[in-house]
Design a protein around this motif. Structure first.
Motif, PDB file in Angstrom:
ATOM      1  N   ASN A 159       0.845  -1.175   0.000  1.00 39.06           N
ATOM      2  CA  ASN A 159       0.000   0.000   0.000  1.00 39.06           C
ATOM      3  C   ASN A 159       0.890   1.239   0.000  1.00 39.06           C
ATOM      4  O   ASN A 159       1.666   1.475   0.927  1.00 39.06           O
TER       5      ASN A 159
ATOM      6  N   ILE B 231       0.291   4.363   0.399  1.00 39.60           N
ATOM      7  CA  ILE B 231       0.066   5.369   1.451  1.00 39.60           C
ATOM      8  C   ILE B 231       0.771   4.952   2.742  1.00 39.60           C
ATOM      9  O   ILE B 231       1.400   5.777   3.416  1.00 39.60           O
ATOM     10  N   ASN B 232       0.695   3.670   3.066  1.00 39.86           N
ATOM     11  CA  ASN B 232       1.431   3.174   4.243  1.00 39.86           C
ATOM     12  C   ASN B 232       2.915   3.457   4.079  1.00 39.86           C
ATOM     13  O   ASN B 232       3.600   3.855   5.024  1.00 39.86           O
TER      14      ASN B 232
ATOM     15  N   GLN C  93      -8.638   4.475  -1.631  1.00 36.96           N
ATOM     16  CA  GLN C  93      -7.547   4.363  -0.646  1.00 36.96           C
ATOM     17  C   GLN C  93      -7.215   5.742  -0.081  1.00 36.96           C
ATOM     18  O   GLN C  93      -7.047   5.903   1.130  1.00 36.96           O
TER      19      GLN C  93
ATOM     20  N   ARG D 108     -10.107   6.964   2.233  1.00 38.02           N
ATOM     21  CA  ARG D 108     -10.101   6.198   3.500  1.00 38.02           C
ATOM     22  C   ARG D 108      -8.942   6.642   4.384  1.00 38.02           C
ATOM     23  O   ARG D 108      -9.095   6.788   5.596  1.00 38.02           O
ATOM     24  N   ALA D 109      -7.778   6.829   3.775  1.00 33.84           N
ATOM     25  CA  ALA D 109      -6.595   7.233   4.547  1.00 33.84           C
ATOM     26  C   ALA D 109      -6.816   8.614   5.167  1.00 33.84           C
ATOM     27  O   ALA D 109      -6.488   8.834   6.340  1.00 33.84           O
TER      28      ALA D 109
ATOM     29  N   LYS E 158      -8.886   8.584   8.131  1.00 36.63           N
ATOM     30  CA  LYS E 158      -8.215   8.059   9.326  1.00 36.63           C
ATOM     31  C   LYS E 158      -6.999   8.893   9.707  1.00 36.63           C
ATOM     32  O   LYS E 158      -6.108   8.415  10.408  1.00 36.63           O
ATOM     33  N   GLY E 159      -6.951  10.094   9.232  1.00 35.44           N
ATOM     34  CA  GLY E 159      -5.930  11.034   9.701  1.00 35.44           C
ATOM     35  C   GLY E 159      -4.614  11.047   8.946  1.00 35.44           C
ATOM     36  O   GLY E 159      -3.654  11.687   9.392  1.00 35.44           O
ATOM     37  N   ALA E 160      -4.520  10.344   7.825  1.00 37.85           N
ATOM     38  CA  ALA E 160      -3.257  10.371   7.064  1.00 37.85           C
ATOM     39  C   ALA E 160      -3.057  11.762   6.456  1.00 37.85           C
ATOM     40  O   ALA E 160      -4.026  12.419   6.067  1.00 37.85           O
TER      41      ALA E 160
ATOM     42  N   THR F 213     -17.094  -7.808  -6.464  1.00 35.44           N
ATOM     43  CA  THR F 213     -16.069  -8.184  -5.483  1.00 35.44           C
ATOM     44  C   THR F 213     -16.494  -7.549  -4.173  1.00 35.44           C
ATOM     45  O   THR F 213     -16.396  -6.325  -4.012  1.00 35.44           O
ATOM     46  N   PHE F 214     -16.997  -8.347  -3.248  1.00 36.36           N
ATOM     47  CA  PHE F 214     -17.464  -7.770  -1.985  1.00 36.36           C
ATOM     48  C   PHE F 214     -16.309  -7.076  -1.268  1.00 36.36           C
ATOM     49  O   PHE F 214     -15.237  -7.654  -1.088  1.00 36.36           O
ATOM     50  N   GLY F 215     -16.539  -5.835  -0.912  1.00 36.66           N
ATOM     51  CA  GLY F 215     -15.495  -5.041  -0.239  1.00 36.66           C
ATOM     52  C   GLY F 215     -14.664  -4.237  -1.225  1.00 36.66           C
ATOM     53  O   GLY F 215     -13.907  -3.355  -0.827  1.00 36.66           O
TER      54      GLY F 215
ATOM     55  N   GLN G 157     -18.494   4.060   3.996  1.00 33.75           N
ATOM     56  CA  GLN G 157     -17.105   3.591   4.001  1.00 33.75           C
ATOM     57  C   GLN G 157     -16.201   4.599   4.700  1.00 33.75           C
ATOM     58  O   GLN G 157     -15.071   4.274   5.050  1.00 33.75           O
TER      59      GLN G 157
ATOM     60  N   LYS H  23     -16.522   7.927   7.737  1.00 35.51           N
ATOM     61  CA  LYS H  23     -17.462   8.412   8.761  1.00 35.51           C
ATOM     62  C   LYS H  23     -17.927   9.839   8.493  1.00 35.51           C
ATOM     63  O   LYS H  23     -19.033  10.214   8.832  1.00 35.51           O
TER      64      LYS H  23
END
Lengths: 325, 255
Positions: free
Chosen positions: A69, A71-72, A88, A91-92, A95-97, A136-138, A310, A312
């Motif tokens: 990943n 971003i990681n 991605q 979502r990042a 979560k504060g990225a 593709t679930f998810g 997906q 908040k």
């Protein structure tokens, strides 16, 4: 116990020191989203033709995979730049990225659906009713298809949903009618396979029905943007030059040659078709400059993800998109 | 035994999580890379119930897969215990089958058998079968000379008696190997679900990975760990009880 604690602290210290830092020099990694193939033609071309070296950068282009990943890696300092999909990125950020998007590579999302021409063509979203649709679930395709269903007022009772994986057997065996594919890679291969069996295919592109879910983009960290804006500009210019050249039909042979060196598993004819389709997704018209960030599409992607719960809260994605001139 | 297993797991899990959080703080990583305590707690509240059922689903397959592999390992182990040509052939065949990586075989199994119950069972048993086979072969191929000698010289030795003697004399080894293989059966089932199934905790982990949701993965790991600890604890307790019963029978108190 005390000795153990000191050893543990030393271990942490070594771990922190061992983390590579892009800030120490101009040698750094660029982490792709996927394996080396035609989808990353411009990245391969820029590297192969020495465009990074020409501007004094020592870039190692690293192929991606589902487990890697970008971003990681930006946060951990293993890479200075990377390619990530819009979901991605959003979502990042949720979560504060602390990251920025500096270029959007795909203007049209390659995530589309394939179906056979012996079935009625999907001309309106209502034509999805009664079909067995693979998801593709998810995955991104689930979010995209759910948005399309909501837009058309289609409920889960109107269609049959089948969870899909890597193997295409259920599609070949006609257990699933409409199958999700990456248009410029799997799409080309499947089309070719079915053509050999005398079957034709259509592609269902959500963008044709007003759903623009952004795909891969180039990202970097906030620290890099703040501390090394010149380096960001140099890197991006070299990279986009690579993409412009790779998408130029006049340089097709050179591009295919560069890809072939890294993607030996695909045959020449398929690779050529894949490049042609990639061109239509990266540069759908001559007026569009490669790397252009489609802010409206990004906002729509964020809205879709919010509706699908997906993320908040809104991440104000427009504040994280930087179009470098 | 059961409670010891559970608290031992809790210690290991807490140490691992604490280590992750120390790295998170040390390197100022966002919740996207390593989720913080509040995010993990919030995620646990959202998915814990669903994941418990997923793990139980996976465990049920793992238990059946383990039972199948025990039967298979004993069959092959007993047949292959002799140093005859057929014994050596069975051993070599069993070793060769194990040489194929399950991640390469799993997609073929799923293509042939679909993504239902049977392929998950097959993969679980394939993964935990080999270590069981190695131990059982080792035990069954090693004579207990002090005892067997008597039956051989009196002409009363049969293969069933030979197997019984060797199993009884190595009961604690067998119990340890069987309870240890529970973890392998669980891991095997999860691998199968991760690659291709449409149910179980491995499938849920795959979805969480698609969404780069590490908090969900940490919750899933906790659920897997706690439930497998309970299962292993139960197996070990059962093993202890069987051993005690056999010991009493041997001393002639209860027959």
């Amino acid at each position: 116990m005390k000795k153990f604690f000191i050893l543990f602290l030393l271990f942490l210290l070594v771990l922190v020191c061992a983390t590579p830092s892009y800030a120490r020099g101009i040698k750094f990694n660029y982490r792709l989203k996927w394996l080396f193939n035609t989808s990353v033609a411009g990245d391969i071309y820029a590297d192969a033709k020495g465009f990074f070296r020409d501007v004094g950068l020592d870039v190692t282009v690293k192929e991606g995979s589902p487990e890697k990943n970008a971003i990681n890696e930006l946060e951990l300092g293993y890479a200075a730049f990377g390619v990530a999909s819009a979901d991605q990125v959003i979502r990042a950020l949720d979560k504060g990225a602390k990251i920025f998007v500096i270029a959007q590579l795909f203007q049209v999302n390659p995530m589309q659906w394939i179906y056979r021409t012996d079935q009625p063509e999907i001309k309106t979203l209502q034509d999805l009713k009664g079909r067995n649709i693979g998801i593709t679930f998810g995955g991104n395709d689930e979010t995209i298809m759910n948005t399309l269903f909501a837009k058309a007022g289609i409920t889960k009772k109107d269609v049959t949903i089948t969870g899909v994986r890597f193997d295409f057997t259920p599609f070949f065996m006609r257990k699933v009618d409409v199958w999700p594919v990456y248009r410029n890679s799997q799409g080309v291969i499947l089309k070719d396979k079915l053509a050999r069996e005398g079957e034709g295919v259509y592609f269902f592109n959500p963008a044709d029905f007003g759903v623009n879910f952004v795909a891969n983009s180039v990202v970097t960290s906030e620290a890099m943007m703040k501390n090394n804006p010149d380096l960001v500009e140099k890197f991006l210019n070299a990279l986009l030059k690579g993409w412009e050249d790779a998408m130029d039909p006049a340089k097709e042979a050179e591009t295919l040659e560069a890809i072939k060196k890294l993607d030996k598993g695909t045959n020449d004819a398929i690779r050529k078709n894949q490049l042609s389709v990639t061109r239509s997704l990266i540069k759908p018209s001559v007026s569009i400059k490669i790397g252009t960030i489609d802010i409206a599409a990004w906002k729509q992607t964020e809205e879709m993800m919010l509706k699908e719960k997906q993320i908040k809260k809104s991440v104000n994605i427009e504040t994280r998109l930087i179009q470098i001139k | 035994m059961l409670f010891r297993r559970i608290y031992q797991f809790l210690i290991v899990y807490m140490v691992a999580i604490a280590f992750l959080w120390m790295i998170k703080m040390g390197l100022s990583l966002s919740d996207y890379v390593i989720p913080g305590i509040f995010l993990v707690a919030e995620t646990a509240g959202q998915v814990a119930e669903e994941y418990v059922f997923d793990v139980i689903n996976t465990l049920s397959i793992a238990v059946l897969g383990q039972a199948l592999s025990i039967v298979l390992a004993f069959t092959v182990g007993i047949s292959g215990r002799k140093s005859s040509w057929i014994g050596s052939f069975i051993k070599v065949t069993a070793y060769n089958i194990q040489a194929y990586p399950i991640v390469a075989l799993a997609p073929i199994i799923f293509i042939l058998l679909g993504d239902g119950f049977i392929p998950r069972l097959l993969i679980a048993s394939m993964i935990c079968y080999f270590p069981l086979l190695l131990s059982i072969l080792g035990i069954m191929a090693t004579p207990v000379e002090d005892i067997e000698h008597f039956y051989i010289v009196t002409g009363r030795m049969r293969w069933q008696l030979e197997v019984k003697i060797r199993a009884f004399e190595n009961l604690s080894k067998l119990t340890t190997v069987i309870s240890g293989s529970a973890t392998l059966a669980m891991a095997g089932t999860i691998v199968g679900e991760f690659i291709a199934a449409n149910a179980g905790i491995g499938y849920s982990i795959r979805i969480a990975l698609y969404q780069s949701d590490i908090a969900k993965i940490l919750v899933a790991l906790f659920m897997i760990g706690i439930i497998i600890s309970i299962y292993q604890g139960i197996l070990e307790t059962m093993g202890e009880q069987i051993k005690n019963k056999w010991s009493i029978s041997k001393e002639g108190v209860v027959l």
